[in-house]
Write a protein that holds these residues in place. Structure first.
Motif, PDB file in Angstrom:
ATOM      1  N   TRP A 125       3.553   1.750  -2.681  1.00  0.00           N
ATOM      2  CA  TRP A 125       2.701   2.077  -3.886  1.00  0.00           C
ATOM      3  C   TRP A 125       1.568   3.272  -3.125  1.00  0.00           C
ATOM      4  O   TRP A 125       0.875   3.314  -2.268  1.00  0.00           O
ATOM      5  CB  TRP A 125       1.991   1.336  -4.760  1.00  0.00           C
ATOM      6  CG  TRP A 125       0.696   0.442  -4.084  1.00  0.00           C
ATOM      7  CD1 TRP A 125       0.952  -0.785  -3.232  1.00  0.00           C
ATOM      8  CD2 TRP A 125      -0.587   0.900  -3.965  1.00  0.00           C
ATOM      9  NE1 TRP A 125      -0.415  -1.170  -2.699  1.00  0.00           N
ATOM     10  CE2 TRP A 125      -1.299  -0.275  -3.137  1.00  0.00           C
ATOM     11  CE3 TRP A 125      -1.342   1.731  -4.462  1.00  0.00           C
ATOM     12  CZ2 TRP A 125      -2.633  -0.118  -2.943  1.00  0.00           C
ATOM     13  CZ3 TRP A 125      -2.836   1.790  -4.276  1.00  0.00           C
ATOM     14  CH2 TRP A 125      -3.257   0.743  -3.640  1.00  0.00           C
ATOM     15  N   VAL A 126       1.145   4.338  -4.100  1.00  0.00           N
ATOM     16  CA  VAL A 126       0.309   5.371  -3.878  1.00  0.00           C
ATOM     17  C   VAL A 126      -0.333   5.700  -5.288  1.00  0.00           C
ATOM     18  O   VAL A 126       0.168   5.510  -6.253  1.00  0.00           O
ATOM     19  CB  VAL A 126       1.000   6.564  -3.399  1.00  0.00           C
ATOM     20  CG1 VAL A 126       1.984   7.304  -4.579  1.00  0.00           C
ATOM     21  CG2 VAL A 126       0.181   7.598  -2.890  1.00  0.00           C
ATOM     22  N   ALA A 127      -1.753   6.109  -5.000  1.00  0.00           N
ATOM     23  CA  ALA A 127      -2.555   6.520  -6.173  1.00  0.00           C
ATOM     24  C   ALA A 127      -2.614   8.064  -5.957  1.00  0.00           C
ATOM     25  O   ALA A 127      -2.914   8.513  -4.904  1.00  0.00           O
ATOM     26  CB  ALA A 127      -3.799   5.731  -6.025  1.00  0.00           C
ATOM     27  N   LEU A 128      -2.558   8.686  -7.256  1.00  0.00           N
ATOM     28  CA  LEU A 128      -2.799   9.980  -7.152  1.00  0.00           C
ATOM     29  C   LEU A 128      -4.021  10.191  -8.078  1.00  0.00           C
ATOM     30  O   LEU A 128      -4.040  10.076  -9.094  1.00  0.00           O
ATOM     31  CB  LEU A 128      -1.488  10.941  -7.692  1.00  0.00           C
ATOM     32  CG  LEU A 128      -0.260  10.916  -7.133  1.00  0.00           C
ATOM     33  CD1 LEU A 128       0.951  11.561  -7.698  1.00  0.00           C
ATOM     34  CD2 LEU A 128      -0.123  11.217  -5.462  1.00  0.00           C
ATOM     35  N   ASP A 129      -5.257  10.997  -7.503  1.00  0.00           N
ATOM     36  CA  ASP A 129      -6.313  11.016  -8.161  1.00  0.00           C
ATOM     37  C   ASP A 129      -7.278  12.290  -7.557  1.00  0.00           C
ATOM     38  O   ASP A 129      -6.938  12.333  -6.350  1.00  0.00           O
ATOM     39  CB  ASP A 129      -7.020   9.861  -8.243  1.00  0.00           C
ATOM     40  CG  ASP A 129      -7.985   9.672  -9.541  1.00  0.00           C
ATOM     41  OD1 ASP A 129      -8.822  10.583  -9.850  1.00  0.00           O
ATOM     42  OD2 ASP A 129      -7.789   8.605 -10.042  1.00  0.00           O
ATOM     43  N   GLN A 142     -10.754  -0.172   1.602  1.00  0.00           N
ATOM     44  CA  GLN A 142      -9.895  -0.971   2.482  1.00  0.00           C
ATOM     45  C   GLN A 142      -8.592  -0.961   1.277  1.00  0.00           C
ATOM     46  O   GLN A 142      -7.561  -1.172   1.609  1.00  0.00           O
ATOM     47  CB  GLN A 142     -10.395  -2.470   2.536  1.00  0.00           C
ATOM     48  CG  GLN A 142     -11.484  -2.568   3.716  1.00  0.00           C
ATOM     49  CD  GLN A 142     -10.575  -1.904   5.054  1.00  0.00           C
ATOM     50  OE1 GLN A 142      -9.532  -2.299   5.272  1.00  0.00           O
ATOM     51  NE2 GLN A 142     -11.356  -1.094   5.690  1.00  0.00           N
ATOM     52  N   ILE A 143      -9.028  -1.235  -0.191  1.00  0.00           N
ATOM     53  CA  ILE A 143      -8.162  -1.139  -0.796  1.00  0.00           C
ATOM     54  C   ILE A 143      -6.934  -0.040  -0.774  1.00  0.00           C
ATOM     55  O   ILE A 143      -5.808  -0.016  -1.154  1.00  0.00           O
ATOM     56  CB  ILE A 143      -8.662  -1.302  -2.233  1.00  0.00           C
ATOM     57  CG1 ILE A 143      -9.189  -2.682  -2.752  1.00  0.00           C
ATOM     58  CG2 ILE A 143      -7.451  -1.110  -3.504  1.00  0.00           C
ATOM     59  CD1 ILE A 143      -9.982  -2.603  -3.746  1.00  0.00           C
ATOM     60  N   MET A 144      -7.716   1.119  -0.753  1.00  0.00           N
ATOM     61  CA  MET A 144      -6.959   2.560  -0.968  1.00  0.00           C
ATOM     62  C   MET A 144      -6.182   2.884   0.546  1.00  0.00           C
ATOM     63  O   MET A 144      -5.632   3.837   0.741  1.00  0.00           O
ATOM     64  CB  MET A 144      -7.742   3.488  -1.461  1.00  0.00           C
ATOM     65  CG  MET A 144      -8.318   3.203  -2.765  1.00  0.00           C
ATOM     66  SD  MET A 144      -7.088   2.692  -3.957  1.00  0.00           S
ATOM     67  CE  MET A 144      -6.112   4.100  -3.961  1.00  0.00           C
ATOM     68  N   LYS A 145      -6.729   2.334   1.502  1.00  0.00           N
ATOM     69  CA  LYS A 145      -6.175   2.686   3.122  1.00  0.00           C
ATOM     70  C   LYS A 145      -4.636   2.834   2.894  1.00  0.00           C
ATOM     71  O   LYS A 145      -4.125   1.787   2.734  1.00  0.00           O
ATOM     72  CB  LYS A 145      -6.860   1.562   3.941  1.00  0.00           C
ATOM     73  CG  LYS A 145      -6.417   2.305   5.412  1.00  0.00           C
ATOM     74  CD  LYS A 145      -7.103   1.239   6.239  1.00  0.00           C
ATOM     75  CE  LYS A 145      -6.706   1.520   7.889  1.00  0.00           C
ATOM     76  NZ  LYS A 145      -7.556   0.591   8.986  1.00  0.00           N
ATOM     77  N   GLY A 146      -4.337   4.002   3.197  1.00  0.00           N
ATOM     78  CA  GLY A 146      -2.884   4.316   3.444  1.00  0.00           C
ATOM     79  C   GLY A 146      -2.095   4.286   2.219  1.00  0.00           C
ATOM     80  O   GLY A 146      -0.889   4.315   1.960  1.00  0.00           O
TER      81      GLY A 146
END
Length: 202
Positions: A125-129, A142-146
């Motif tokens: 999964w990935v977040a675009l923001d 830590q949540i968003m790492k990688g």
């Protein structure tokens, strides 16, 4: 990323947590509407990801029904989604007034873990923001790492950002070093130009 439980015979998917303002539009269009150029770059992510790609809305547009329906309609039309759009846009992150967006993404997985485990094998999964989702605190980091591609709101989702997202989703993170170098260089140039203009007129 597996969410636990048996994944045998389940379809493997990748999830994109999607913001709109600063991602599918930009400062150049006054953060209004949805730009086709940026939708084309989102489409690139969907087509180039090894697994079937699904969307989860993390944008504030999810909290307004008219805006949400406008977004979903544009996604279905521009991305040429066949079948039920709800099989493509599979949900929205919860609204947590006292938390960061990274926490909302994490909470989405916690709340939907059982149903997700029964339906999919989540590979990545990935977040675009355009917001720095990894910056507020160590927990968010830590949540968003990688799992995060920071978009420059001045220009919106670029092809370079799209390629970075694909590398994350396809497990090719080493290739992102080159893209990060390019983006950092461009952002440094923009910052220098902004500073020069500020100095000139102040």
């Amino acid at each position: 990323m597996g969410c636990g439980g048996s994944t045998e015979n389940l379809p493997s998917i990748s999830i994109v947590f999607l913001d709109v303002d600063g991602v599918l539009n930009s400062a150049q269009t006054n953060m209004c509407g949805i730009d086709k150029e940026h939708l084309d770059n989102l489409d690139y992510i969907i087509r180039q990801t090894n697994n079937e790609c699904k969307i989860v809305l993390s944008t504030t547009w999810r909290n307004n029904e008219n805006s949400k329906q406008q977004l979903i309609q544009r996604l279905q039309t521009e991305l040429k989604i066949d079948g039920d759009i709800n099989d493509f846009v599979i949900g929205s992150t919860p609204l947590l007034h006292d938390k960061q967006r990274a926490n909302e993404i994490n909470q989405y997985f916690k709340v939907n873990r059982k149903q997700l485990n029964k339906t999919y094998n989540i590979e990545s999964w990935v977040a675009l923001d355009d917001m720095a989702l990894d910056k507020p605190n160590e927990e968010c980091k830590q949540i968003m790492k990688g799992h995060f591609v920071k978009i420059n709101s001045e220009f919106g989702l670029s092809l370079t950002h799209a390629k970075m997202a694909v590398n994350i989703l396809n497990g090719n993170e080493s290739a992102n070093a080159q893209y990060m170098e390019t983006i950092n260089k461009k952002e440094a140039e923009i910052d220098a130009q902004t500073a020069a203009l500020y100095a000139k007129y102040t």
